[in-house]
Write a protein that holds these residues in place. Structure first.
Motif, PDB file in Angstrom:
ATOM      1  N   ASN A  67       2.684   6.735  -7.218  1.00  0.00           N
ATOM      2  CA  ASN A  67       1.565   7.641  -7.512  1.00  0.00           C
ATOM      3  C   ASN A  67       0.346   6.850  -7.985  1.00  0.00           C
ATOM      4  OD1 ASN A  67       0.257  10.132  -7.810  1.00  0.00           O
ATOM      5  ND2 ASN A  67       0.783  10.242  -9.988  1.00  0.00           N
ATOM      6  N   GLY A  68       0.036   5.787  -7.236  1.00  0.00           N
ATOM      7  CA  GLY A  68      -1.033   4.900  -7.665  1.00  0.00           C
ATOM      8  C   GLY A  68      -2.060   4.598  -6.598  1.00  0.00           C
ATOM      9  N   THR A  69      -2.910   3.617  -6.914  1.00  0.00           N
ATOM     10  CA  THR A  69      -3.957   3.185  -5.982  1.00  0.00           C
ATOM     11  C   THR A  69      -4.016   1.658  -5.962  1.00  0.00           C
ATOM     12  OG1 THR A  69      -5.654   3.213  -7.726  1.00  0.00           O
ATOM     13  CG2 THR A  69      -5.373   5.234  -6.436  1.00  0.00           C
ATOM     14  N   TYR A  89       0.834  -1.210   0.000  1.00  0.00           N
ATOM     15  CA  TYR A  89       0.000   0.000   0.000  1.00  0.00           C
ATOM     16  C   TYR A  89       0.871   1.264   0.000  1.00  0.00           C
ATOM     17  CZ  TYR A  89      -3.490   3.427   1.423  1.00  0.00           C
ATOM     18  OH  TYR A  89      -4.297   4.537   1.472  1.00  0.00           O
ATOM     19  N   THR A 117       1.023   3.906  -3.201  1.00  0.00           N
ATOM     20  CA  THR A 117       0.450   5.248  -3.004  1.00  0.00           C
ATOM     21  C   THR A 117       1.510   6.342  -2.909  1.00  0.00           C
ATOM     22  OG1 THR A 117       0.335   4.861  -0.611  1.00  0.00           O
ATOM     23  CG2 THR A 117      -1.640   4.397  -1.907  1.00  0.00           C
ATOM     24  N   SER A 133      -6.881  -1.448  -4.577  1.00  0.00           N
ATOM     25  CA  SER A 133      -8.157  -1.791  -3.946  1.00  0.00           C
ATOM     26  C   SER A 133      -8.307  -3.306  -3.937  1.00  0.00           C
ATOM     27  CB  SER A 133      -9.324  -1.155  -4.712  1.00  0.00           C
ATOM     28  OG  SER A 133      -9.335  -1.610  -6.057  1.00  0.00           O
TER      29      SER A 133
END
Length: 280
Positions: A255-257, A247, A251, A259
């Motif tokens: 520069n991401g996500t 995580y 993040t 889920s």
């Protein structure tokens, strides 16, 4: 005024204590994450060393046998005992041994190349352009020993021409922790299972779909999986840092996500999105 001054002093003192506690907590967390990275690197060293033993051992046996039959043929040649049949048999054996040794040394060299690439990225991560499909294959090399003793199939669906400019070691960490998580939490020993890693590019962003068909994650646990030190399998060596590291990497560095979706007994799915080109 005296009361206000005392109150301000108390607030300042307590703020200082809280800041010191927070600083200590951050320092401890950083040390734990570094320890986790070193533990992963230690596991990689052990796994690669085990894998290299086999091709090197076969090559050593082949070279020894080649030396013995060459010495025997030389003795027969000197004593005029070498027949055409013996010489042809010797040539045939030499060619077979040569091919066996070549295949096994190439395998050892491939393992060493993968290890060098991963271990450098693990100890000091750098940004550079690299092929994403090759990077995933390098990760799988480090799991070869575990996977050959398990009944788990890993299906990679990734365009072999995707090149990205980012932290190579971060990509290794993501896939290592996801696969480790599936093997530790998703499947029981002896289970037959599948892991799907689907990767594609869209609008200069990389999309990764990671799915396994293991036990899944209970509904009340799912919101906690990215929390530091949260684990349901501490007895088996789980630290609760694997998904937390992923995580943070995604993040803060990429520069991401990330889920996740899961149903108890029906596997887990992670969707990761990050920039194809990362600049410092």
């Amino acid at each position: 005024d005296v009361l206000n001054k005392n109150l301000e002093d108390i607030i300042l003192e307590r703020t200082k204590v809280l800041e010191e506690s927070l600083s200590t907590l951050k320092s401890t967390q950083k040390q734990m994450i570094e320890s986790e990275k070193m533990a992963a690197l230690g596991g990689l060293v052990a796994g690669v060393a085990h894998e290299i033993n086999t091709p090197i051992g076969i090559s050593l046996t082949g070279i020894t046998h080649l030396y013995d039959i060459t010495a025997s043929l030389k003795h027969e040649y000197k004593n005029d005992e070498m027949s055409e049949e013996k010489f042809e048999k010797y040539l045939k054996t030499c060619l077979e041994l040569d091919r066996t040794i070549q295949i096994n040394l190439e395998r050892a060299a491939e393992l060493i190349r993968s290890f060098k690439s991963i271990s450098v990225d693990q100890s000091s991560d750098h940004i550079y352009m690299f092929n994403l499909y090759e990077r995933i294959q390098h990760v799988l090399v480090s799991f070869h020993n575990k996977l050959k003793h398990a009944n788990i199939n890993i299906d990679i669906q990734c365009d072999e021409n995707i090149n990205i400019h980012t932290y190579s070691g971060a990509i290794y960490q993501i896939f290592t922790n996801l696969i480790s998580n599936s093997l530790m939490h998703g499947f029981e020993k002896g289970d037959k299972g599948n892991i799907l890693i689907k990767v594609y590019e869209k609008n200069k962003r990389i999309y990764i779909i990671y799915k396994d068909n293991g036990k899944g994650i209970e509904k009340d646990i799912l919101p906690k999986i990215f929390d530091p030190f949260f684990t349901t399998n501490r007895k088996a060596g789980g630290t609760g840092l694997g998904l937390h590291i992923i995580y943070n990497i995604i993040t803060s560095r990429l520069n991401g996500t990330i889920s996740s979706k899961s149903k108890d007994g029906k596997g887990v799915k992670f969707e990761i999105i990050f920039d194809k080109l990362v600049n410092k």
